[in-house]
Design a protein around this motif. Structure first.
Motif, PDB file in Angstrom:
ATOM      1  N   MET A 177       0.841  -1.189   0.000  1.00  0.00           N
ATOM      2  CA  MET A 177       0.000   0.000   0.000  1.00  0.00           C
ATOM      3  C   MET A 177       0.882   1.246   0.000  1.00  0.00           C
ATOM      4  O   MET A 177       1.842   1.327   0.749  1.00  0.00           O
ATOM      5  N   ALA A 178       0.550   2.209  -0.853  1.00  0.00           N
ATOM      6  CA  ALA A 178       1.332   3.434  -0.944  1.00  0.00           C
ATOM      7  C   ALA A 178       1.175   4.272   0.323  1.00  0.00           C
ATOM      8  O   ALA A 178       0.092   4.328   0.910  1.00  0.00           O
ATOM      9  N   LYS A 179       2.270   4.912   0.720  1.00  0.00           N
ATOM     10  CA  LYS A 179       2.228   5.830   1.849  1.00  0.00           C
ATOM     11  C   LYS A 179       2.662   7.207   1.371  1.00  0.00           C
ATOM     12  O   LYS A 179       3.758   7.368   0.832  1.00  0.00           O
ATOM     13  N   VAL A 180       1.779   8.169   1.562  1.00  0.00           N
ATOM     14  CA  VAL A 180       2.049   9.549   1.145  1.00  0.00           C
ATOM     15  C   VAL A 180       1.990  10.431   2.384  1.00  0.00           C
ATOM     16  O   VAL A 180       1.041  10.351   3.163  1.00  0.00           O
ATOM     17  N   CYS A 181       3.015  11.262   2.581  1.00  0.00           N
ATOM     18  CA  CYS A 181       3.075  12.110   3.768  1.00  0.00           C
ATOM     19  C   CYS A 181       1.913  13.113   3.769  1.00  0.00           C
ATOM     20  O   CYS A 181       1.547  13.645   2.716  1.00  0.00           O
ATOM     21  N   PRO A 182       1.323  13.371   4.921  1.00  0.00           N
ATOM     22  CA  PRO A 182       0.203  14.320   4.976  1.00  0.00           C
ATOM     23  C   PRO A 182       0.633  15.737   4.639  1.00  0.00           C
ATOM     24  O   PRO A 182       1.804  16.105   4.801  1.00  0.00           O
ATOM     25  N   VAL A 183      -0.299  16.531   4.180  1.00  0.00           N
ATOM     26  CA  VAL A 183      -0.037  17.932   3.862  1.00  0.00           C
ATOM     27  C   VAL A 183       0.327  18.672   5.151  1.00  0.00           C
ATOM     28  O   VAL A 183      -0.268  18.440   6.210  1.00  0.00           O
ATOM     29  N   HIS A 184       1.301  19.563   5.057  1.00  0.00           N
ATOM     30  CA  HIS A 184       1.735  20.333   6.221  1.00  0.00           C
ATOM     31  C   HIS A 184       0.630  21.281   6.685  1.00  0.00           C
ATOM     32  O   HIS A 184      -0.162  21.778   5.888  1.00  0.00           O
ATOM     33  N   GLY A 185       0.586  21.494   7.996  1.00  0.00           N
ATOM     34  CA  GLY A 185      -0.387  22.420   8.556  1.00  0.00           C
ATOM     35  C   GLY A 185      -1.705  21.786   8.935  1.00  0.00           C
ATOM     36  O   GLY A 185      -2.664  22.504   9.267  1.00  0.00           O
ATOM     37  N   GLY A 186      -1.772  20.443   8.866  1.00  0.00           N
ATOM     38  CA  GLY A 186      -2.991  19.760   9.269  1.00  0.00           C
ATOM     39  C   GLY A 186      -4.087  19.785   8.233  1.00  0.00           C
ATOM     40  O   GLY A 186      -5.235  19.419   8.531  1.00  0.00           O
ATOM     41  N   LEU A 187      -3.782  20.173   7.007  1.00  0.00           N
ATOM     42  CA  LEU A 187      -4.802  20.219   5.956  1.00  0.00           C
ATOM     43  C   LEU A 187      -5.091  18.829   5.416  1.00  0.00           C
ATOM     44  O   LEU A 187      -4.220  17.957   5.383  1.00  0.00           O
ATOM     45  N   SER A 188      -6.314  18.636   4.961  1.00  0.00           N
ATOM     46  CA  SER A 188      -6.683  17.348   4.368  1.00  0.00           C
ATOM     47  C   SER A 188      -6.263  17.263   2.909  1.00  0.00           C
ATOM     48  O   SER A 188      -6.163  16.172   2.340  1.00  0.00           O
ATOM     49  N   GLU A 189      -6.000  18.413   2.292  1.00  0.00           N
ATOM     50  CA  GLU A 189      -5.530  18.421   0.908  1.00  0.00           C
ATOM     51  C   GLU A 189      -4.650  19.638   0.677  1.00  0.00           C
ATOM     52  O   GLU A 189      -4.640  20.592   1.470  1.00  0.00           O
ATOM     53  N   LEU A 190      -3.897  19.619  -0.418  1.00  0.00           N
ATOM     54  CA  LEU A 190      -2.995  20.708  -0.746  1.00  0.00           C
ATOM     55  C   LEU A 190      -3.743  22.013  -0.987  1.00  0.00           C
ATOM     56  O   LEU A 190      -4.867  22.018  -1.505  1.00  0.00           O
TER      57      LEU A 190
ATOM     58  N   SER B 208       1.462  16.283  -8.840  1.00  0.00           N
ATOM     59  CA  SER B 208       1.982  15.217  -9.704  1.00  0.00           C
ATOM     60  C   SER B 208       2.855  14.241  -8.932  1.00  0.00           C
ATOM     61  O   SER B 208       2.842  13.037  -9.185  1.00  0.00           O
ATOM     62  N   MET B 209       3.618  14.734  -7.949  1.00  0.00           N
ATOM     63  CA  MET B 209       4.452  13.839  -7.149  1.00  0.00           C
ATOM     64  C   MET B 209       3.593  12.907  -6.296  1.00  0.00           C
ATOM     65  O   MET B 209       3.865  11.701  -6.199  1.00  0.00           O
ATOM     66  N   ARG B 210       2.569  13.458  -5.679  1.00  0.00           N
ATOM     67  CA  ARG B 210       1.678  12.629  -4.856  1.00  0.00           C
ATOM     68  C   ARG B 210       0.993  11.562  -5.711  1.00  0.00           C
ATOM     69  O   ARG B 210       0.826  10.417  -5.277  1.00  0.00           O
ATOM     70  N   ALA B 211       0.622  11.927  -6.914  1.00  0.00           N
ATOM     71  CA  ALA B 211      -0.001  10.958  -7.819  1.00  0.00           C
ATOM     72  C   ALA B 211       0.995   9.860  -8.190  1.00  0.00           C
ATOM     73  O   ALA B 211       0.637   8.674  -8.257  1.00  0.00           O
ATOM     74  N   LEU B 212       2.251  10.244  -8.419  1.00  0.00           N
ATOM     75  CA  LEU B 212       3.287   9.261  -8.762  1.00  0.00           C
ATOM     76  C   LEU B 212       3.530   8.293  -7.613  1.00  0.00           C
ATOM     77  O   LEU B 212       3.655   7.073  -7.826  1.00  0.00           O
ATOM     78  N   LEU B 213       3.591   8.798  -6.398  1.00  0.00           N
ATOM     79  CA  LEU B 213       3.809   7.935  -5.231  1.00  0.00           C
ATOM     80  C   LEU B 213       2.697   6.900  -5.104  1.00  0.00           C
ATOM     81  O   LEU B 213       2.946   5.722  -4.803  1.00  0.00           O
ATOM     82  N   GLN B 214       1.476   7.334  -5.345  1.00  0.00           N
ATOM     83  CA  GLN B 214       0.336   6.409  -5.299  1.00  0.00           C
ATOM     84  C   GLN B 214       0.403   5.399  -6.435  1.00  0.00           C
ATOM     85  O   GLN B 214       0.223   4.189  -6.242  1.00  0.00           O
TER      86      GLN B 214
ATOM     87  N   GLY C  14       5.742   2.342  -0.497  1.00  0.00           N
ATOM     88  CA  GLY C  14       5.378   2.301   0.914  1.00  0.00           C
ATOM     89  C   GLY C  14       6.222   3.237   1.750  1.00  0.00           C
ATOM     90  O   GLY C  14       5.926   3.477   2.921  1.00  0.00           O
ATOM     91  N   ALA C  15       7.285   3.767   1.149  1.00  0.00           N
ATOM     92  CA  ALA C  15       8.151   4.771   1.774  1.00  0.00           C
ATOM     93  C   ALA C  15       8.913   5.446   0.642  1.00  0.00           C
ATOM     94  O   ALA C  15       9.089   4.874  -0.438  1.00  0.00           O
ATOM     95  N   SER C  16       9.348   6.666   0.891  1.00  0.00           N
ATOM     96  CA  SER C  16      10.082   7.400  -0.151  1.00  0.00           C
ATOM     97  C   SER C  16      11.095   8.315   0.517  1.00  0.00           C
ATOM     98  O   SER C  16      10.908   8.759   1.648  1.00  0.00           O
TER      99      SER C  16
END
Length: 420
Positions: free
Chosen positions: A1-14, A178-184, A189-191
């Motif tokens: 399963m892909a793991k993508v780091c959460p957006v900074h500042g506690g946001l649910s999306e960029l 685009s980077m988040r899409a690539l990670l998915q 599972g780590a980057s």
């Protein structure tokens, strides 16, 4: 399963402040934005600087100077360099809180609008002391700001037209979406990402190899590791090698399959069923340099967190630029230690890397701390530039021939142009 780091500042999306068109009026005051500030505004607009929605307000600015963080929903988030928009005194007088202003480039073309929160004075000595940790101003970081005649700042929310990237390496630049899409898509599972503003010596390469292999040992049995050479391709100081040349050297390393050759732990990668050559990617990041040492190291981590990267490599003298007399502003590993002192939240993990060199007894590059007493092969930076400038191929144990050839061609063309 892909793991993508959460957006900074506690946001649910960029954060996304990019719009298809601008709502403008002849009555709107104008702010002329130089090329460096233009880049920063676009990184706000595309989410690289989430949770900012525009240049910093006075509250955020002050919090960064005093607390090294910004507050959102009652929680402090790590942030170490204030990013408000400089304006001239005349521009500041024309701006009114709660009203929009038109953002134009130096040619007069409109590219965005700013909903003004407030203007405020720019105390440059206090700014420099907080960011660089010194009262001295004889260093590249201080000159970035002191050479700027503007002494007022403005904060507020922006709306921006998309930037049309036209440099030859535009397909090698990655943005948060685009980077988040690539990670998915790749199911990483780590980057891990490695920051650079310079062409790579083999010791530089090894920092990325070391970081990747450290992560591989931790998660490689259960997760695929994404490895990113993630250089800055924004504004630099005058004596830095330009982005187009640097990107050419990185492409030679990665597309040629030689990055880490002879220095990586081939058996480790094979045992995990993974491949550095197949999993390493070049991903340019269009952001300026601040030459801010430890403060900038934190900002570099924030950019990568917003790109979704889970781990970020911090080496010795990260984002370093010494005083003009060549004495050090910061300790060799201050940029690693600052992460242990942050009061604000930061989700991305750091991977610390020490000094590395080629060791004759090993026949490869490794960490100096693990090979005390062994014989190193090294060339000083000034000697390296002298050799490349004269067309002399450096020792391949220090720099790959593919990298050196690109740089020798660059210096030859530069010298020919200078003598014409």
């Amino acid at each position: 399963m892909a793991k993508v780091c959460p957006v900074h500042g506690g946001l649910s999306e960029l954060v996304n402040r990019v719009v298809a068109s601008l709502t403008t009026s002849e009555l709107m005051p104008k702010i002329v934005v130089n090329g460096t500030d233009y880049t920063t505004l676009h990184r706000i607009a595309d989410g690289t600087l989430s949770p900012l929605t525009g240049p910093m307000t006075k509250t955020d600015y002050d919090n960064v100077l005093v607390k090294k963080g910004i507050e959102r929903d009652g929680k402090m988030w790590a942030w170490t360099i204030p990013l408000s928009l400089p304006v001239t005194a005349e521009e500041a007088k024309s701006l009114k809180a709660g009203e929009p202003a038109l953002l134009v480039n130096e040619a007069g073309d409109a590219f965005g609008t700013l909903d003004v929160d407030a203007t405020f004075s720019w105390d440059k000595p206090a700014f420099l002391k907080a960011v660089y940790g010194t009262d001295r101003t004889d260093h590249p970081g201080a000159r970035l700001w002191l050479d700027d005649a503007r002494v007022d700042l403005v904060g507020g929310a922006i709306s921006m037209l998309a930037h049309d990237e036209n440099r030859p390496f535009k397909d090698r630049i990655m943005y948060p979406t685009s980077m988040r899409a690539l990670l998915q898509e790749q199911g990483y599972g780590a980057s891990v990402a490695f920051q650079t503003r310079n062409p790579l010596h083999r010791a530089h390469e090894y920092a990325l190899v070391y970081g990747a292999e450290k992560l591989l040992k931790e998660v490689g049995d259960t997760a695929k590791v994404g490895v990113f050479l993630n250089p800055l391709v924004g504004q630099l100081k005058g004596d830095d090698v330009p982005a187009a040349t640097r990107m050419e050297t990185y492409i030679k390393l990665i597309d040629g399959g030689v990055l880490g050759e002879g220095d990586m732990d081939e058996a480790l990668w094979k045992s995990k069923g993974q491949s550095l050559r197949e999993q390493v990617r070049l991903a340019g990041l269009h952001m300026r340099m601040f030459y801010g040492g430890p403060s900038e190291a934190v900002m570099h981590a924030i950019y990568r967190q917003n790109m979704g990267i889970t781990h970020f490599i911090i080496g010795r003298k990260h984002a370093d630029a010494p005083y003009d007399d060549k004495s050090a502003i910061w300790g060799d590993f201050d940029a690693q230690e600052i992460f242990e002192k942050l009061e604000g939240d930061l989700q991305i993990k750091t991977v610390n890397v020490g000094f590395a060199a080629y060791f004759e007894e090993l026949g490869k590059v490794s960490l100096c701390s693990e090979n005390k007493g062994k014989t190193t092969v090294s060339i000083s930076g000034s000697k390296m530039r002298e050799m490349l400038n004269s067309g002399t191929m450096p020792d391949s144990r220090v720099m790959r021939p593919a990298t050196a050839q690109v740089l020798m061609d660059y210096y030859a063309a530069k010298n020919k142009e200078a003598s014409a």
